[in-house]
Structures are given as structure tokens and as C-alpha cells.
Motif scaffolding. Structure first.
Motif, mmCIF file in Angstrom:
data_model
loop_
_atom_site.group_PDB
_atom_site.id
_atom_site.type_symbol
_atom_site.label_atom_id
_atom_site.label_comp_id
_atom_site.label_asym_id
_atom_site.label_seq_id
_atom_site.Cartn_x
_atom_site.Cartn_y
_atom_site.Cartn_z
ATOM 1 N N CYS A 76 0.827 -1.209 0.000
ATOM 2 C CA CYS A 76 0.000 0.000 0.000
ATOM 3 C C CYS A 76 0.862 1.262 0.000
ATOM 4 O O CYS A 76 0.474 2.277 -0.585
ATOM 5 C CB CYS A 76 -0.968 -0.019 1.172
ATOM 6 S SG CYS A 76 -2.267 -1.271 0.987
ATOM 7 N N ARG A 77 2.032 1.221 0.660
ATOM 8 C CA ARG A 77 2.956 2.363 0.605
ATOM 9 C C ARG A 77 3.412 2.607 -0.831
ATOM 10 O O ARG A 77 3.453 3.742 -1.292
ATOM 11 C CB ARG A 77 4.174 2.133 1.503
ATOM 12 C CG ARG A 77 3.947 2.478 2.945
ATOM 13 C CD ARG A 77 5.243 2.563 3.732
ATOM 14 N NE ARG A 77 6.117 1.412 3.578
ATOM 15 C CZ ARG A 77 6.073 0.314 4.316
ATOM 16 N NH1 ARG A 77 5.173 0.197 5.286
ATOM 17 N NH2 ARG A 77 6.921 -0.671 4.112
ATOM 18 N N ASP A 78 3.748 1.523 -1.545
ATOM 19 C CA ASP A 78 4.152 1.653 -2.944
ATOM 20 C C ASP A 78 3.023 2.237 -3.785
ATOM 21 O O ASP A 78 3.238 3.116 -4.616
ATOM 22 C CB ASP A 78 4.572 0.301 -3.517
ATOM 23 C CG ASP A 78 5.867 -0.221 -2.930
ATOM 24 O OD1 ASP A 78 6.619 0.576 -2.318
ATOM 25 O OD2 ASP A 78 6.131 -1.436 -3.075
ATOM 26 N N PHE A 79 1.806 1.743 -3.562
ATOM 27 C CA PHE A 79 0.654 2.251 -4.305
ATOM 28 C C PHE A 79 0.435 3.736 -4.017
ATOM 29 O O PHE A 79 0.251 4.532 -4.936
ATOM 30 C CB PHE A 79 -0.616 1.462 -3.969
ATOM 31 C CG PHE A 79 -1.842 2.129 -4.506
ATOM 32 C CD1 PHE A 79 -2.159 2.032 -5.846
ATOM 33 C CD2 PHE A 79 -2.641 2.908 -3.686
ATOM 34 C CE1 PHE A 79 -3.263 2.690 -6.364
ATOM 35 C CE2 PHE A 79 -3.746 3.563 -4.191
ATOM 36 C CZ PHE A 79 -4.059 3.458 -5.533
ATOM 37 N N LEU A 80 0.449 4.116 -2.736
ATOM 38 C CA LEU A 80 0.202 5.511 -2.376
ATOM 39 C C LEU A 80 1.297 6.420 -2.928
ATOM 40 O O LEU A 80 1.006 7.512 -3.417
ATOM 41 C CB LEU A 80 0.075 5.673 -0.861
ATOM 42 C CG LEU A 80 -0.276 7.078 -0.376
ATOM 43 C CD1 LEU A 80 -1.602 7.548 -0.960
ATOM 44 C CD2 LEU A 80 -0.325 7.119 1.142
#
Length: 125
Positions: free
Chosen positions: A62-66
Motif C-alpha cells: 500500500c505504501r508503494d501504491f500511495l
């Protein structure tokens, strides 16, 4: 430079709000769907300081996505920047657009059902 951009270091108040909602919704989605260790997204750019990303713990996926979604929004060449769902140019890689829809749909319903009626405005517009 536009009037609102002078005060926030390159992003308007509306852009900051949109990115904060995206970070909040991604955090809610991650909390419910992922059990991995969570940490906030760290971005040293001063124009992103108003987002207070440290308040939104996320798993690595999710960090990568955000980070990807924030980068797309910051680099948007359109002026004024439209809300992504109403944008005529879709700059997300295949798969990311569906992911953001999934995150926004799930988190919007999740928060509204738990009393965040103020999000109805953002959910529908």
C-alpha cells in the motif's frame, strides 16, 4: 504561480485535501485487508508536509501504491488539476486505476457506515 500554490509550496489546498483523502482511504483499506507490518509513507519533499503522511500507517504494498498515486497527482500536467475520476487523461499504469477504484469504493462505504457522513460529499463528487 497560482494564488493557492504560493502558500502550500506547489500544491493547492484542494490538491492537498484530495491527497489526504487518498492517504486516509488507502490506510483504512490496508488496515482491514492486510495484516503485514505497517509503517507510514516517508516522503522528504517539503510540498507534501501538509499531508501529514505519518498519520497513515500502511503495509509495503500500500505504501508503494500511495507513493505512485501521489507522484501521478503531483506531476499532473493539467491546470487546474481535475479530480482523477473526472480526468480526460488517465496517467495510471494498467491495474493501478482499478486498484484506486477498489480502495475508494471500499473505504468510502466502510467509513460512511461507521458514521463519517462528511465523506458523502467526496464520495459522490
Amino acid at each position: 504561480m497560482a494564488k493557492g500554490k504560493e502558500q502550500t509550496g506547489g500544491l493547492t489546498a484542494k490538491e492537498i485535501k484530495d491527497l489526504r483523502v487518498l492517504a486516509q482511504f488507502t490506510s483504512v483499506y490496508c488496515r482491514v485487508h492486510h495484516r503485514e507490518k505497517k509503517a507510514p509513507l516517508e516522503d522528504p519533499r517539503p510540498e507534501l508536509a501538509p499531508l501529514r503522511l505519518e498519520n497513515y500507517p500502511l503495509c509495503a504494498e500500500c505504501r508503494d501504491f500511495l507513493a505512485y498515486a501521489i507522484e501521478r497527482r503531483v506531476r499532473c500536467p493539467l491546470e487546474p488539476k481535475p479530480v482523477c475520476k473526472h480526468c480526460p487523461v488517465h496517467c495510471y499504469k494498467p491495474g493501478h486505476r482499478e486498484k484506486v477504484r477498489e480502495i475508494m469504493r471500499f473505504s468510502g462505504k466502510y467509513l460512511i457506515l461507521r458514521g463519517r457522513l462528511d465523506l458523502l460529499w467526496h464520495y459522490f463528487f
